[in-house]
Design a protein around this motif. Sequence first.
Motif, PDB file in Angstrom:
ATOM      1  N   CYS A  10      -5.701  -5.078  -6.180  1.00  0.00           N
ATOM      2  CA  CYS A  10      -5.229  -6.462  -6.163  1.00  0.00           C
ATOM      3  C   CYS A  10      -3.893  -6.566  -5.431  1.00  0.00           C
ATOM      4  O   CYS A  10      -3.683  -7.463  -4.611  1.00  0.00           O
ATOM      5  CB  CYS A  10      -5.104  -6.970  -7.595  1.00  0.00           C
ATOM      6  N   ALA A  11      -2.980  -5.633  -5.707  1.00  0.00           N
ATOM      7  CA  ALA A  11      -1.668  -5.663  -5.073  1.00  0.00           C
ATOM      8  C   ALA A  11      -1.766  -5.433  -3.569  1.00  0.00           C
ATOM      9  O   ALA A  11      -1.065  -6.077  -2.789  1.00  0.00           O
ATOM     10  CB  ALA A  11      -0.763  -4.609  -5.707  1.00  0.00           C
ATOM     11  N   CYS A  12      -2.640  -4.518  -3.161  1.00  0.00           N
ATOM     12  CA  CYS A  12      -2.808  -4.242  -1.729  1.00  0.00           C
ATOM     13  C   CYS A  12      -3.329  -5.478  -0.993  1.00  0.00           C
ATOM     14  O   CYS A  12      -2.918  -5.760   0.140  1.00  0.00           O
ATOM     15  CB  CYS A  12      -3.757  -3.062  -1.526  1.00  0.00           C
ATOM     16  N   GLU A  13      -4.224  -6.218  -1.639  1.00  0.00           N
ATOM     17  CA  GLU A  13      -4.716  -7.468  -1.043  1.00  0.00           C
ATOM     18  C   GLU A  13      -3.608  -8.504  -0.957  1.00  0.00           C
ATOM     19  O   GLU A  13      -3.438  -9.180   0.066  1.00  0.00           O
ATOM     20  CB  GLU A  13      -5.887  -8.020  -1.861  1.00  0.00           C
ATOM     21  N   GLN A  14      -2.849  -8.659  -2.025  1.00  0.00           N
ATOM     22  CA  GLN A  14      -1.793  -9.661  -2.071  1.00  0.00           C
ATOM     23  C   GLN A  14      -0.690  -9.375  -1.053  1.00  0.00           C
ATOM     24  O   GLN A  14      -0.098 -10.302  -0.490  1.00  0.00           O
ATOM     25  CB  GLN A  14      -1.204  -9.751  -3.478  1.00  0.00           C
ATOM     26  N   LYS A  15      -0.409  -8.106  -0.809  1.00  0.00           N
ATOM     27  CA  LYS A  15       0.614  -7.721   0.155  1.00  0.00           C
ATOM     28  C   LYS A  15       0.119  -7.842   1.595  1.00  0.00           C
ATOM     29  O   LYS A  15       0.906  -7.726   2.531  1.00  0.00           O
ATOM     30  CB  LYS A  15       1.048  -6.265  -0.091  1.00  0.00           C
ATOM     31  N   GLY A  16      -1.187  -8.068   1.763  1.00  0.00           N
ATOM     32  CA  GLY A  16      -1.741  -8.105   3.107  1.00  0.00           C
ATOM     33  C   GLY A  16      -1.902  -6.728   3.716  1.00  0.00           C
ATOM     34  O   GLY A  16      -2.020  -6.593   4.937  1.00  0.00           O
ATOM     35  N   TRP A  17      -1.945  -5.702   2.854  1.00  0.00           N
ATOM     36  CA  TRP A  17      -2.109  -4.340   3.351  1.00  0.00           C
ATOM     37  C   TRP A  17      -3.563  -4.035   3.694  1.00  0.00           C
ATOM     38  O   TRP A  17      -3.829  -3.165   4.519  1.00  0.00           O
ATOM     39  CB  TRP A  17      -1.620  -3.333   2.312  1.00  0.00           C
ATOM     40  N   ILE A  18      -4.474  -4.738   3.051  1.00  0.00           N
ATOM     41  CA  ILE A  18      -5.893  -4.540   3.321  1.00  0.00           C
ATOM     42  C   ILE A  18      -6.591  -5.898   3.396  1.00  0.00           C
ATOM     43  O   ILE A  18      -6.094  -6.895   2.864  1.00  0.00           O
ATOM     44  CB  ILE A  18      -6.581  -3.688   2.230  1.00  0.00           C
ATOM     45  N   THR A  19      -7.714  -5.912   4.080  1.00  0.00           N
ATOM     46  CA  THR A  19      -8.594  -7.080   4.062  1.00  0.00           C
ATOM     47  C   THR A  19      -9.994  -6.580   3.751  1.00  0.00           C
ATOM     48  O   THR A  19     -10.396  -5.496   4.191  1.00  0.00           O
ATOM     49  CB  THR A  19      -8.599  -7.832   5.403  1.00  0.00           C
ATOM     50  N   ARG A  20     -10.723  -7.376   3.010  1.00  0.00           N
ATOM     51  CA  ARG A  20     -12.078  -6.988   2.633  1.00  0.00           C
ATOM     52  C   ARG A  20     -13.079  -7.677   3.546  1.00  0.00           C
ATOM     53  O   ARG A  20     -12.923  -8.847   3.891  1.00  0.00           O
ATOM     54  CB  ARG A  20     -12.334  -7.346   1.170  1.00  0.00           C
ATOM     55  N   VAL A  21     -14.085  -6.924   3.938  1.00  0.00           N
ATOM     56  CA  VAL A  21     -15.133  -7.454   4.803  1.00  0.00           C
ATOM     57  C   VAL A  21     -16.135  -8.200   3.928  1.00  0.00           C
ATOM     58  O   VAL A  21     -16.744  -7.606   3.037  1.00  0.00           O
ATOM     59  CB  VAL A  21     -15.827  -6.328   5.587  1.00  0.00           C
ATOM     60  N   ALA A  22     -16.270  -9.507   4.156  1.00  0.00           N
ATOM     61  CA  ALA A  22     -17.116 -10.342   3.303  1.00  0.00           C
ATOM     62  C   ALA A  22     -18.536  -9.803   3.221  1.00  0.00           C
ATOM     63  O   ALA A  22     -19.178  -9.553   4.236  1.00  0.00           O
ATOM     64  CB  ALA A  22     -17.126 -11.778   3.816  1.00  0.00           C
ATOM     65  N   GLY A  23     -19.024  -9.624   1.995  1.00  0.00           N
ATOM     66  CA  GLY A  23     -20.393  -9.185   1.787  1.00  0.00           C
ATOM     67  C   GLY A  23     -20.607  -7.688   1.886  1.00  0.00           C
ATOM     68  O   GLY A  23     -21.732  -7.218   1.777  1.00  0.00           O
ATOM     69  N   TYR A  24     -19.533  -6.930   2.075  1.00  0.00           N
ATOM     70  CA  TYR A  24     -19.673  -5.478   2.209  1.00  0.00           C
ATOM     71  C   TYR A  24     -18.575  -4.790   1.407  1.00  0.00           C
ATOM     72  O   TYR A  24     -17.574  -5.397   1.036  1.00  0.00           O
ATOM     73  CB  TYR A  24     -19.567  -5.050   3.678  1.00  0.00           C
ATOM     74  N   ARG A  25     -18.758  -3.497   1.180  1.00  0.00           N
ATOM     75  CA  ARG A  25     -17.743  -2.722   0.456  1.00  0.00           C
ATOM     76  C   ARG A  25     -16.625  -2.250   1.370  1.00  0.00           C
ATOM     77  O   ARG A  25     -15.603  -1.778   0.910  1.00  0.00           O
ATOM     78  CB  ARG A  25     -18.401  -1.505  -0.209  1.00  0.00           C
ATOM     79  N   GLU A  26     -16.820  -2.381   2.655  1.00  0.00           N
ATOM     80  CA  GLU A  26     -15.826  -1.897   3.613  1.00  0.00           C
ATOM     81  C   GLU A  26     -14.496  -2.626   3.474  1.00  0.00           C
ATOM     82  O   GLU A  26     -14.448  -3.836   3.259  1.00  0.00           O
ATOM     83  CB  GLU A  26     -16.359  -2.071   5.033  1.00  0.00           C
TER      84      GLU A  26
END
Length: 237
Positions: free
Chosen positions: A200-216
């Motif tokens: 959650c923190a990595c997403e909030q910091k903009g460190w990662i983005t999730r590929v919609a519909g995939y685990r990548e």
Amino acid sequence: MPQPAIPEDNLQDPGLETAMAGLTAAMADPSRIRILCALMDGRAWTATELSVVAEVAASTASAHLAKLLSRGLIGCVTQGRHRYYRLAGAEVASLLESIMGVAARQAATPVSRTPGRLRQMRTCYDHLAGSVAVAMYQSMLDAGWLVADGSRLTDSGLRQFTALGIATDHQTRRKPCCACLDWSERRFHLGGAAGAALLCACEQKGWITRVAGYREVTITPAGRRGLQRAFAIQIAG
């Protein structure tokens, strides 16, 4: 000659055996496995979306979903006219990840068949997995952020999580931490409530983005710098 008595602890529970057989039978279909693997991204999917993933007709997908629901592997949430399906919980995700690890050992070329980006970082239900997550976990162990078996954060680890803006939930009923076996790396990454908070923190910091519909998961340039600095690791690519 009288036969020795069987110790009570060794007596088998027919009910448990039946339940285990039913559980494994529910997963013993390639289409249902595709559905379960899709739900490993931790999000809720519609039956139509899952029918596309499983490469089956909508009616067939409905039958598969009913089978998975009956065995408690997935749950269903209704919103308006739509029904959404997701894994029943972190224990189911952990079970699937473990099965992937065992199955990968039986594949002819398990490593080469794993897409590079997926192997680097992906989601494992509600926490991070892949080679980068494994390196992060090892770094946390080496730095004394985790106890040796990965079952909880140390006082130092709690301070470091707080400094990084990672909010841990002390009221949760789930495990605070756990060592989750990574199926592609055959080593551990961080699971449990702390693993979910880290994602959650990595997403909030903009460190990662999730590929919609995939685990990548894609690591951003800022994330590459941030993760390398925070966990003293090197990220290839």
